[in-house]
Design a protein around this motif. Structure first.
Motif, short mmCIF file in Angstrom:
data_model
loop_
_atom_site.label_atom_id
_atom_site.label_comp_id
_atom_site.label_asym_id
_atom_site.label_seq_id
_atom_site.Cartn_x
_atom_site.Cartn_y
_atom_site.Cartn_z
N SER A 1 11.22 -24.84 3.76
CA SER A 1 10.00 -24.27 3.19
C SER A 1 8.85 -25.26 3.26
N GLU A 2 9.15 -26.55 3.09
CA GLU A 2 8.10 -27.57 3.18
C GLU A 2 7.58 -27.72 4.60
N SER A 3 8.40 -27.34 5.57
CA SER A 3 7.99 -27.56 6.96
C SER A 3 7.30 -26.35 7.58
N GLY A 4 7.00 -25.32 6.77
CA GLY A 4 6.23 -24.23 7.35
C GLY A 4 6.57 -22.84 6.86
N LEU A 5 7.36 -22.71 5.83
CA LEU A 5 7.69 -21.39 5.32
C LEU A 5 6.56 -20.93 4.41
N GLY A 6 5.57 -20.27 4.99
CA GLY A 6 4.41 -19.85 4.23
C GLY A 6 4.64 -18.55 3.49
N ALA A 7 3.56 -18.04 2.88
CA ALA A 7 3.67 -16.84 2.06
C ALA A 7 4.10 -15.64 2.88
N LYS A 8 3.61 -15.52 4.11
CA LYS A 8 3.97 -14.38 4.94
C LYS A 8 5.44 -14.42 5.33
N ALA A 9 5.92 -15.61 5.66
CA ALA A 9 7.33 -15.74 6.01
C ALA A 9 8.22 -15.51 4.81
N LEU B 1 14.21 -4.46 17.08
CA LEU B 1 13.61 -5.63 17.74
C LEU B 1 12.11 -5.46 17.90
N ARG B 2 11.68 -4.26 18.33
CA ARG B 2 10.25 -4.03 18.48
C ARG B 2 9.53 -4.15 17.14
N ALA B 3 10.12 -3.60 16.10
CA ALA B 3 9.49 -3.66 14.78
C ALA B 3 9.39 -5.10 14.28
N LEU B 4 10.44 -5.88 14.47
CA LEU B 4 10.42 -7.27 14.02
C LEU B 4 9.39 -8.09 14.80
N ARG B 5 9.32 -7.87 16.10
CA ARG B 5 8.36 -8.62 16.91
C ARG B 5 6.93 -8.20 16.59
N ARG B 6 6.73 -6.92 16.34
CA ARG B 6 5.39 -6.46 15.97
C ARG B 6 4.98 -7.06 14.63
N ALA B 7 5.90 -7.08 13.67
CA ALA B 7 5.59 -7.65 12.36
C ALA B 7 5.32 -9.14 12.45
N ARG C 1 4.09 -10.75 15.09
CA ARG C 1 2.78 -10.96 15.70
C ARG C 1 1.66 -10.68 14.72
N ARG C 2 1.79 -9.60 13.98
CA ARG C 2 0.72 -9.24 13.05
C ARG C 2 0.63 -10.22 11.88
N ALA C 3 1.78 -10.74 11.47
CA ALA C 3 1.77 -11.70 10.36
C ALA C 3 1.20 -13.04 10.80
N ALA C 4 1.33 -13.34 12.12
CA ALA C 4 0.83 -14.63 12.64
C ALA C 4 1.31 -15.77 11.75
#
Length: 268
Positions: A64-72, A245-251, A253-256
Motif C-alpha cells: 500500500s505504501e508503494s502505490g496502492l491508492g484510493a482507486k486501487a 477481462l474486458r470489464a477489468l481492463r476497461r475499469a 484504464r478509466r481508473a488510471a
C-alpha cells in the motif's frame, strides 16, 4: 498496467512471506524424524497462524505504501467482496468454486502485487462470511495469494489477447487449482494424529515414505474435489472470461491507477 507496482520493499516482503510459507507447508519433509519440531507438531498450526497473519499484514502495508491508492483500494474491495460472495455458492458441492476463475482473471489484469493482496484479502473476507476462521486460515490466505499472484506473472500480459490468452489462463487455472488443493493438503495432513491409516504422516518415517503417504492421501481424499475445482475454473474462464477481462481492463484504464489523485482548491 499494474495497479500495485512491486517496489524493493514489497518484493523483499513477498520473498520473506514466501520463505516462511514454504517452511510452514513443507516442514514435515524438512524436519528429520528425531527433530524437536516433530515433538511439538500439534502446536505448529497456531505458531504458523500468528506468524503468517503478521507477515501477510506487513506485505499488504508495504504494497500500500508503494502505490496502492484510493482507486486501487476501491477496486480491491469490490473484487474481494465479489470473490468472497462467490465462494459459498459451491459450499458442500464437490469442486464448484467459481471464486478461483475470478482470481485468475484479476491477477492477470491487475498484476502480481495486487493479485497477492487480493487473494489473501478475499480468502480472509470469505472466511468471515462463512464462519471458516481457524488455524487453517493463514494457510488458505497464503495459498490463494500465491495462486492469484501467479496469474499476474504469466507471460504475454501486455500483448497476448484472444483465444491464446484464454487458453493460457484456462491452463493455469486448471493446474493452479490442483496446486492450491495440494498446498492445503500439506497444511492439514501432518495433523491427522495417530489414525490407523497408511496415508497419515509418520514422524518416524523417512522422507520418501512420507512422500508416498502424502500422495496416497491426496488421491484418497481430495483428488475428486480438486478435479471439480479445476474443471469449473476452466469452463468459467473460457465462457465468461472474455467479458470479465474486458470489464477489468476497461475499469483499470478509466481508473488510471498510476495517475496521482489531486484535489482542486476551493473557490475563493
Amino acid at each position: 498496467m499494474k495497479a500495485v507496482p512491486l517496489g524493493p520493499r514489497s518484493l523483499l516482503s513477498l520473498l520473506l512471506v514466501g520463505a516462511v510459507g514454504v517452511t510452514a507447508f513443507t516442514w514435515p519433509f524438512l524436519a528429520p524424524p528425531a527433530s524437536a519440531v516433530n515433538a511439538h507438531a500439534q502446536d505448529a498450526p497456531w505458531l504458523f497462524a500468528g506468524l503468517l497473519v503478521l507477515l501477510v499484514a506487513v506485505v499488504a502495508a508495504t504494497i500500500s505504501e508503494s502505490g496502492l491508492g484510493a482507486k486501487a483500494v476501491a477496486m480491491l474491495g469490490v473484487l474481494a467482496a465479489t470473490g468472497a460472495a462467490l465462494r459459498p455458492i459451491g459450499a458442500g458441492t464437490a469442486g464448484v468454486e467459481p471464486m478461483f476463475f475470478l482470481m485468475v482473471l484479476s491477477g492477470r489484469v491487475l498484476g502480481p502485487g495486487f493479485g497477492f493482496v487480493l487473494g489473501s484479502v478475499t480468502m480472509f473476507a470469505s472466511a468471515l462470511l462463512t464462519g471458516g476462521v481457524g488455524p487453517w486460515l493463514p494457510f488458505q490466505m497464503l495459498a490463494m495469494g500465491w495462486f492469484t499472484m501467479g496469474a499476474g506473472l504469466l507471460p504475454g500480459r501486455a500483448g497476448l489477447r484472444g483465444r491464446a490468452e484464454r487458453a493460457l489462463l484456462a491452463l493455469y487455472g486448471f493446474l493452479g487449482a490442483f496446486a492450491y488443493g495440494t498446498a492445503m493438503n500439506l497444511a492439514g495432513w501432518p495433523f491427522m494424529g495417530t489414525l490407523a491409516s497408511g496415508v497419515a504422516f509418520d514422524p518416524d518415517a523417512a522422507v520418501p515414505a512420507n512422500v508416498a503417504r502424502f500422495v496416497a492421501y491426496c488421491v484418497a481424499t481430495s483428488l475428486g474435489w480438486d478435479l471439480g475445482r479445476a474443471v469449473v475454473t476452466v469452463v468459467l474462464t473460457l465462457t465468461v472470461g472474455p467479458a470479465i477481462l474486458r470489464a477489468l481492463r476497461r475499469a483499470t484504464r478509466r481508473a488510471a491507477f498510476e495517475a496521482p489523485v489531486t484535489f482542486d482548491a476551493p473557490a475563493p
